[in-house]
Design an enzyme around this catalytic site. Sequence first.
Site: not given
Length: 538
Positions: A180, A326, A436, A441
Amino acid sequence: MMDYPLLIRSMLERGRLVAADQEIVSRDFRGVMRYTVREMYERVCQLAHALDRLGIEPNEHIGSFAWNNHRHLELYFAVPCSQRVLHTINIRLFAEQLVYIINHAEDRIIFIDEDLLPLMESIADKLPLVERFIIMTDAQEMPATTLKNATLYEELIRGEMTEYAFPDFDEWTTALLGYTSATTGMPKGVEYSHRGLFLHCMMALVGELGVRESDVSMPIVPMFHVNAWGRPFADTWIGAKQVYPGSRPTAKDFCELIDHERVTYSAGVPTVWMGILQHLKSNPGAYDVSSVRCLLSGGSALPQSLVEAYEKELGIPMYQGYGQTETSPITFISYPKKKHQNLQGAERYRIRAKTGHIVPGLEMRLVDPDGNPVPYDGKSMGELLLRGPWVLRSYYKDPEKSREAFLNGWFRTGDIATMDSEGYLQVVDRTRDLIKSGGEWISSVDLENVVMGHPEVLEAAVIAVPHERWQERPIVCVVLRPEAVDRVSKEDILQYFEGRVAKWWIPDEVIFVSEIPKTSVGKFSKKTLREQYQSGSL
């Protein structure tokens, strides 16, 4: 049905059978190199024999530290087809991360492009398991280097036989190993099996964006990260002409290759497409890009304004793709359905900029923090879970991270998304990038898509900063077009948000910067921006 292993070898063999004379073009260190699939196959065989001679055993790891070029392509086939594992090393990681992943992977040999020698030399004394370095260059003599046991690639394969009896083995065998890009912590290893890559590439051959034999494919996405989205395998399998942009390519190099080689298809990240568009606009009439039938963008959210600019100004359709290290990586592709073909105006581009439909072969879920499904109403947000034959089973030698990555057998992507009734996914944000504010949100991705529509904005990224009353508030970091630096103000940018997002979403601050920091794979690095803000250097 036959018990037939799904191996990368069959992609290579079919390419040689049906497209032996097809051209492969590689922008190399000293010009443009051209050869055929037949010649590539012979060199792959020579490389496999050379690995035998060096005593590399089945399933041992071989590192590649290289750009997108023909020698890297040969490694993509010779190493896994001879039952070894190719570890594609991300050249843009920090030195400590490079040391970690090379030692963690236990690479015995590293193949390295000549212009990357200084970086490898700076860490070589921290790589006790690496026995030999193979230098990939057009030079006839060994470049000056302090690397131990260094050999020229061309000398390594010279004189080896041009046929090789590639073995059959279990399709679950690891073919490639990637890590990654490490936005948090050290990179995590992902093993790609022959079976997974085979099925991923089979998916990539079909559908609206599927590669065709008539295509001229130029993978801009790096071969050192996430398998170049499967292009080298799929393009060879179907017999398309392949164009590799080589070392340190610029927007100018991409435009020249599109023009000269008549490229029809390419894949890259949004920052690359922004750079190419800017170069084309700065050099009107200098390049003929009419050969391009479509472009695929991925790695981060595709701004709607960029989709619109490519179609209106260049006549080139651009589509959004989505995936992760992934997941090999492709999991979603956005394309208009038949009933959307005649849409006009903003709605037409809005659909194309969506994350898209899940590709055939995978399953998905959206769940709330308690793991319960959320409704597919285009509004309810949930974490995206995935499973399927090219989704990782576990992280390489990391059981703790593996346990954290799954929920009841489903891979947790860490992305928050919505799904509408038409089956279009829209990634709202990474879980760590959602803002937030006052208990509600705010999507940094949505704010970025809006501000990127401003005609004078070149790049923009939104981050959350602490707020005494509202917990968090968004600020936007903006790179203006050079000609707009003195005439666009903070007030102009904030006013542009009005009427396009809810009032309480509008950022509290605009910070003009000369560039947005990028990750190792060309995404905007919000982690770096947050660190710069906290240190007062932004």
